[in-house]
Design an enzyme around this catalytic site. Structure first.
Site, PDB file in Angstrom:
ATOM      1  N   GLY A 224       0.616  -5.196   0.724  1.00  0.00           N
ATOM      2  CA  GLY A 224      -0.498  -5.281  -0.221  1.00  0.00           C
ATOM      3  C   GLY A 224      -0.084  -5.873  -1.572  1.00  0.00           C
ATOM      4  O   GLY A 224      -0.930  -6.404  -2.288  1.00  0.00           O
TER       5      GLY A 224
ATOM      6  N   GLU B 110      -0.217  -9.496  -0.916  1.00  0.00           N
ATOM      7  CA  GLU B 110      -1.624  -9.843  -0.678  1.00  0.00           C
ATOM      8  C   GLU B 110      -2.394  -9.942  -1.996  1.00  0.00           C
ATOM      9  O   GLU B 110      -3.223 -10.835  -2.173  1.00  0.00           O
ATOM     10  CB  GLU B 110      -2.268  -8.812   0.266  1.00  0.00           C
ATOM     11  CG  GLU B 110      -1.684  -8.923   1.668  1.00  0.00           C
ATOM     12  CD  GLU B 110      -2.180  -7.842   2.603  1.00  0.00           C
ATOM     13  OE1 GLU B 110      -1.963  -6.656   2.295  1.00  0.00           O
ATOM     14  OE2 GLU B 110      -2.792  -8.193   3.628  1.00  0.00           O
TER      15      GLU B 110
ATOM     16  N   ALA C  70       0.853  -1.193   0.000  1.00  0.00           N
ATOM     17  CA  ALA C  70       0.000   0.000   0.000  1.00  0.00           C
ATOM     18  C   ALA C  70       0.884   1.236   0.000  1.00  0.00           C
ATOM     19  O   ALA C  70       2.054   1.162   0.370  1.00  0.00           O
ATOM     20  CB  ALA C  70      -0.876  -0.009   1.252  1.00  0.00           C
TER      21      ALA C  70
ATOM     22  N   GLU D 106       4.296  -5.286   7.261  1.00  0.00           N
ATOM     23  CA  GLU D 106       3.472  -4.217   7.851  1.00  0.00           C
ATOM     24  C   GLU D 106       3.799  -3.946   9.316  1.00  0.00           C
ATOM     25  O   GLU D 106       3.753  -2.801   9.768  1.00  0.00           O
ATOM     26  CB  GLU D 106       1.979  -4.578   7.730  1.00  0.00           C
ATOM     27  CG  GLU D 106       1.388  -4.388   6.341  1.00  0.00           C
ATOM     28  CD  GLU D 106       1.564  -5.572   5.404  1.00  0.00           C
ATOM     29  OE1 GLU D 106       2.423  -6.440   5.687  1.00  0.00           O
ATOM     30  OE2 GLU D 106       0.842  -5.641   4.391  1.00  0.00           O
TER      31      GLU D 106
HETATM   32  C1  3H9 Z   1       0.581  -2.358   3.263  1.00  0.00           C
HETATM   33  O1  3H9 Z   1       0.847  -2.864   2.223  1.00  0.00           O
HETATM   34  C2  3H9 Z   1      -0.760  -2.496   3.923  1.00  0.00           C
HETATM   35  C3  3H9 Z   1      -1.543  -3.596   3.315  1.00  0.00           C
HETATM   36  O2  3H9 Z   1      -1.565  -4.697   4.174  1.00  0.00           O
HETATM   37  C4  3H9 Z   1      -2.925  -3.290   2.857  1.00  0.00           C
HETATM   38  C5  3H9 Z   1      -3.743  -2.273   3.529  1.00  0.00           C
HETATM   39  C6  3H9 Z   1      -5.216  -2.221   3.137  1.00  0.00           C
HETATM   40  N1  3H9 Z   1       4.567   3.520  -0.093  1.00  0.00           N
HETATM   41  O3  3H9 Z   1      13.246   2.133   0.184  1.00  0.00           O
HETATM   42  P1  3H9 Z   1      13.626   2.787  -1.095  1.00  0.00           P
HETATM   43  C7  3H9 Z   1       9.242   4.983  -1.631  1.00  0.00           C
HETATM   44  S1  3H9 Z   1       1.697  -1.380   4.097  1.00  0.00           S
HETATM   45  C8  3H9 Z   1       5.014   4.744  -0.458  1.00  0.00           C
HETATM   46  O4  3H9 Z   1      14.628   3.879  -1.052  1.00  0.00           O
HETATM   47  P2  3H9 Z   1      14.822   0.342  -2.013  1.00  0.00           P
HETATM   48  C9  3H9 Z   1      10.326   5.418  -0.683  1.00  0.00           C
HETATM   49  O5  3H9 Z   1       9.844   6.337   0.254  1.00  0.00           O
HETATM   50  C10 3H9 Z   1       3.113  -1.359   3.061  1.00  0.00           C
HETATM   51  N2  3H9 Z   1       6.287   4.972  -0.826  1.00  0.00           N
HETATM   52  O6  3H9 Z   1      14.072   1.723  -2.205  1.00  0.00           O
HETATM   53  C11 3H9 Z   1      11.327   6.006  -1.632  1.00  0.00           C
HETATM   54  O7  3H9 Z   1      10.858   7.303  -1.972  1.00  0.00           O
HETATM   55  P3  3H9 Z   1      11.881   8.497  -2.211  1.00  0.00           P
HETATM   56  C12 3H9 Z   1       3.902  -2.603   3.134  1.00  0.00           C
HETATM   57  C13 3H9 Z   1       7.128   3.946  -0.805  1.00  0.00           C
HETATM   58  O8  3H9 Z   1      15.038  -0.200  -3.358  1.00  0.00           O
HETATM   59  C14 3H9 Z   1      11.212   5.127  -2.867  1.00  0.00           C
HETATM   60  O9  3H9 Z   1       9.927   4.517  -2.776  1.00  0.00           O
HETATM   61  N3  3H9 Z   1       5.116  -2.470   2.386  1.00  0.00           N
HETATM   62  C15 3H9 Z   1       6.735   2.667  -0.424  1.00  0.00           C
HETATM   63  O10 3H9 Z   1      15.975   0.510  -1.086  1.00  0.00           O
HETATM   64  C16 3H9 Z   1      12.252   4.050  -2.959  1.00  0.00           C
HETATM   65  O11 3H9 Z   1      12.269   3.319  -1.742  1.00  0.00           O
HETATM   66  C17 3H9 Z   1       6.247  -2.025   2.936  1.00  0.00           C
HETATM   67  O12 3H9 Z   1       6.310  -1.750   4.103  1.00  0.00           O
HETATM   68  C18 3H9 Z   1       5.385   2.469  -0.060  1.00  0.00           C
HETATM   69  N4  3H9 Z   1       4.916   1.263   0.290  1.00  0.00           N
HETATM   70  O13 3H9 Z   1      13.796  -0.593  -1.229  1.00  0.00           O
HETATM   71  C19 3H9 Z   1       7.433  -1.891   1.996  1.00  0.00           C
HETATM   72  N5  3H9 Z   1       7.797   1.830  -0.501  1.00  0.00           N
HETATM   73  O14 3H9 Z   1      12.666   8.085  -3.397  1.00  0.00           O
HETATM   74  C20 3H9 Z   1       8.119  -0.580   2.179  1.00  0.00           C
HETATM   75  C21 3H9 Z   1       8.828   2.586  -0.913  1.00  0.00           C
HETATM   76  O15 3H9 Z   1      10.970   9.671  -2.419  1.00  0.00           O
HETATM   77  N6  3H9 Z   1       9.196  -0.367   1.245  1.00  0.00           N
HETATM   78  N7  3H9 Z   1       8.430   3.857  -1.108  1.00  0.00           N
HETATM   79  O16 3H9 Z   1      12.691   8.572  -0.956  1.00  0.00           O
HETATM   80  C22 3H9 Z   1      10.386  -0.978   1.343  1.00  0.00           C
HETATM   81  O17 3H9 Z   1      10.631  -1.772   2.223  1.00  0.00           O
HETATM   82  C23 3H9 Z   1      11.447  -0.599   0.354  1.00  0.00           C
HETATM   83  O18 3H9 Z   1      11.088   0.638  -0.227  1.00  0.00           O
HETATM   84  C24 3H9 Z   1      11.655  -1.621  -0.794  1.00  0.00           C
HETATM   85  C25 3H9 Z   1      12.631  -1.007  -1.833  1.00  0.00           C
HETATM   86  C26 3H9 Z   1      12.276  -2.877  -0.186  1.00  0.00           C
HETATM   87  C27 3H9 Z   1      10.378  -1.934  -1.484  1.00  0.00           C
END
Ligand code: 3H9
Length: 704
Positions: free
Chosen positions: A103, A106, A65, A126
């Site tokens: 998500g 999911e 999400a 999450e």
């Molecule tokens: C969820 O899914 C809830 C569900 O159960 C359903 C609910 C109904 N959203 O980390 P990076 C941005 S909760 C918005 O540097 P990497 C990040 O801020 C979510 N933005 O890259 C950054 O922006 P900026 C569950 C996001 O390659 C840019 O993308 N998921 C999100 O080192 C690059 O990110 C998570 O918790 C997001 N979800 O790592 C995963 N994700 O360039 C969270 C990233 O402006 N994300 N951004 O600074 C991560 O763990 C890492 O970003 C990932 C990539 C491993 C994916």
């Protein structure tokens, strides 16, 4: 952004391909879920479509999400992708590359099939942002992997690599991924006519596991007790998986949704979201040209094979980077290499490292005895004794032996880097790279910008830290730089409060209840009281006005140097690290207070907490005022990764905002009247309080 542009749909060879294209990580931002639903409906209605593929454009599948939308008012969606997928009549294959997280996974679990490339990772992380999987993950995952593995994945939030995901049945097949779209279409053609459609919601066989192991939920509660302290999300994750085992699917989904709703706006979730974005923001240094050409750093050298130098060498080997470790003393070098070996061997014994990986890492570290032998490295980090004359000698040598374009970094934690740079012919290639102890473990990598450091050198140092998996943070060149400087008031108040009557174990308990893993006096005992005692003595010799700390000084002089002596602030039994309150320490405290005419009194827990933390908030503001850090949230990240500040509180400044700048300013102003100069309020804090501003949003006007 329009729906069309974030999700594309086209048909090739009878297969409908749904491509999510929402850079950078295809989060389920505005329009994405609706776009997927519209594409699924199009595919269902098109008689030419036999099956569908759901995939991501760019570097990843779907990262979950859109975290930026949490906590904001959102319309309840008329339809959820998961339900549309469940009701579909045509098979849908999720084709995963990069990450399928939250998500993202999911949605993949609601597809009928999942394939992934070998480098893909899947997970439900999450909990790390204080919530639980709210898109059916807590109900579908246990139906595939069983509740026990699901508990582990959901409560830890870990990323699971493709091969493990295949073994556990989360994905059906691993595909090469040379041409993801082509391979996914071919795979989908292979299952297009298979019926009935496999739907995870219909499966229940793995849930029976709970009958043979009904205690698994309490075991999980015990296993994660430490992590759960102060945080509601892990417990609710467990409850949701429990619901998967005890309730029919749709009821389980309703339970999951209710629990999700209870968490989304919890203070902990807000704080963890703040930390997530702050950790990404810290990489940005305003004013650096975007098109800077950075010098490449492929080979490293470290000067000094003591504990610090050895840890630094390990930080490179751990990241797969070759490193030469140089020390003029053969004996120190051998001891250093021996220590590195012992450290790795402990990890092998614990099972966190394989023997093969240990051998590989050791082979990346080359011990050398002369400076000439490191001359061809791209960059060097000096980690010798913390004395200006010693550092200057080393830098003169480095300037002579290192190739002309090599970067020269110092790991000093306190010395003036301008003075060190001045002895070289290339001060523009000199910067500070300050590690925290233990260097191979602690994630903070403070990059210090000296007055002549070139932007390329600064940016290369920041990148170097990130390349080895650390969090690089900018600091200006000043006494203590940003992180340690901001921590000094904490340490000072910790000791002064004891003189005034608060007891070490009371202070430790307050901080542990606040969320620190270990209280500050226990930490002092672990690291040894003698080191800071020696520093104080050196400072006193240099400055007669410097105030010694009679209580910790008295402890050291009585041989109570900490855990290694079996006594320090606490008493320890032989061979046991459990701290016991010691009446001898209380007697010493009373004696010192009497001798120094300090009236002792009792402290409330709140006063202790505020005395420890407000001084550092004030110092944060002074650091920003002086342009020695970029933004308040950078300092928060430094405290999370350098000093164990509880993550679920966001960071010191974020926590400060929960009280309000005004309350903090008023208290500091009152303490300034009572205790004098050390509590002089920062101008920036005063202005922020008057404007009712947010501490966590403060920034330096200009970096100096
Ligand atoms: C969820 O899914 C809830 C569900 O159960 C359903 C609910 C109904 N959203 O980390 P990076 C941005 S909760 C918005 O540097 P990497 C990040 O801020 C979510 N933005 O890259 C950054 O922006 P900026 C569950 C996001 O390659 C840019 O993308 N998921 C999100 O080192 C690059 O990110 C998570 O918790 C997001 N979800 O790592 C995963 N994700 O360039 C969270 C990233 O402006 N994300 N951004 O600074 C991560 O763990 C890492 O970003 C990932 C990539 C491993 C994916």
């Amino acid at each position: 952004m329009s729906e069309q542009s974030v999700v594309r749909f086209d048909v090739e060879d009878g297969i409908g391909v749904i491509t999510v294209d929402y850079p950078p990580v295809n989060a389920l931002g505005p329009g994405v879920s609706d776009g997927i639903i519209a594409a699924l409906e199009k595919g269902e209605a098109d008689p030419n479509v036999r099956a569908m593929v759901l995939m991501g454009a760019g570097r990843t599948f779907i990262a979950g999400a859109d975290i930026r939308q949490f906590g904001k008012p959102r319309a309840v969606p008329a339809k959820r992708t998961y339900d549309v997928l469940d009701q579909g009549k045509k098979p849908v294959v999720a084709a995963i590359h990069g990450y399928a997280l939250g998500g993202g996974l999911e949605n993949a679990l609601a597809c009928h099939y999942r394939v992934a490339v070998p480098s893909a990772k899947v997970g439900l992380p999450e909990v790390q942002i204080g919530i639980l999987p709210g898109g059916g993950g807590t109900q579908r995952l246990p139906r595939i992997v069983g509740p026990k593995v699901a508990l582990d994945m959901i409560v830890s939030g870990r990323h699971v690599p493709a091969d493990e995901a295949k073994t556990r049945g989360i994905i059906d097949d691993i595909i090469p991924g040379k041409d993801l779209r082509k391979e996914a279409i071919a795979w989908a053609k292979g299952i297009a006519d298979k019926r009935p459609l496999p739907r995870v919601r219909d499966r229940s066989e793995r849930l029976a596991e709970v009958k043979t192991d009904p205690g698994m939920f309490d075991t999980a509660r015990k296993q994660y007790a430490r992590r759960m302290r102060g945080q509601p999300a892990p417990e609710k994750c467990i409850q949701a998986v429990e619901a998967a085992c005890t309730q029919p699917f749709d009821e389980g989904i309703a339970t999951e949704r209710r629990l999700f709703g209870e968490l989304e706006n919890s203070p902990e979730a807000k704080a963890l979201r703040y930390a997530f974005f702050a950790e990404r923001e810290i990489a940005r240094i305003p004013g650096l040209p975007k098109d800077l050409k950075l010098p490449e750093i492929k080979t490293m050298a470290v000067v000094g094979a003591g504990t610090m130098g050895g840890g630094i060498a390990m930080s490179f080997a751990d990241a797969g980077m070759p490193v030469k470790l140089v020390d003029a003393s053969k004996e120190v070098l051998e001891r250093g290499i021996g220590r590195i070996r012992d450290n790795y061997a402990t990890s092998v014994k614990r099972g966190s490292l394989t023997q093969e990986e240990m051998d590989k890492r050791i082979s990346l570290i080359t011990p050398v005895e002369t400076m000439e032998e490191i001359g061809d490295c791209d960059a060097v980090i000096e980690a010798v004794f913390e004395r200006m004359d010693v550092k200057k000698d080393v830098f003169k040598e480095l300037d002579r032996v290192m190739k002309p374009d090599a970067l020269l970094f110092t790991n000093t934690s306190a010395l003036d880097i301008d003075q060190i740079a001045a002895v070289t012919s290339r001060p523009e290639k000199v910067a500070g790279t300050h590690y925290f102890v233990p260097a191979n473990v602690m994630k903070l990598f403070e990059v210090v910008n000296a007055s002549k450091t070139a932007p390329e050198t600064l940016a290369a140092a920041m990148k170097l830290g990130r390349d080895i998996g650390k969090i690089s943070g900018y600091a200006g060149n000043c006494d203590g730089f940003a992180a340690n400087r901001s921590r000094i008031p904490f340490t000072m108040e910790q000791n002064l409060m004891v003189e005034e009557g608060a007891l070490p174990h009371q202070i430790d308990k307050v901080m542990e209840d606040f969320g620190y893993p270990v209280g500050p006096f226990k930490v002092n005992d672990m690291s040894g009281l003698d080191i800071s005692y020696d520093t104080r003595k050196r400072r006193k010799a240099a400055d007669p006005n410097y105030r010694m700390l009679p209580i910790p000084d008295g402890l050291v002089e009585a041989g109570r140097v900490g855990l290694k002596a079996g006594k320090g602030w606490y008493r320890y039994e032989k061979g046991d690290r459990t701290p016991h309150v010691d009446p001898e320490v209380e007697a010493l405290i009373k004696k010192v207070a009497t001798e120094n005419n300090i009236t002792q009194r009792s402290f409330t827990n709140e006063e202790i907490l505020h005395r420890l933390l407000f001084g550092s908030i004030n110092e944060f503001c002074k650091i920003l005022e002086e342009g020695k850090a970029v933004r308040a949230s950078d300092l928060d990240v430094m405290w999370l990764h350098g000093f164990g500040f509880p993550r679920y509180r966001g960071g010191l400044m974020f926590w400060g905002d929960t009280l309000g700048a005004r309350e903090i300013y008023n208290q500091i102003a009152a303490w300034h009247q009572r205790y004098g100069a050390r509590w002089k309020p920062s101008e920036l804090l005063r202005r922020t309080a008057e404007a009712n501003g947010k501490l966590a949003e403060l920034k330096a006007d200009k970096l100096r």
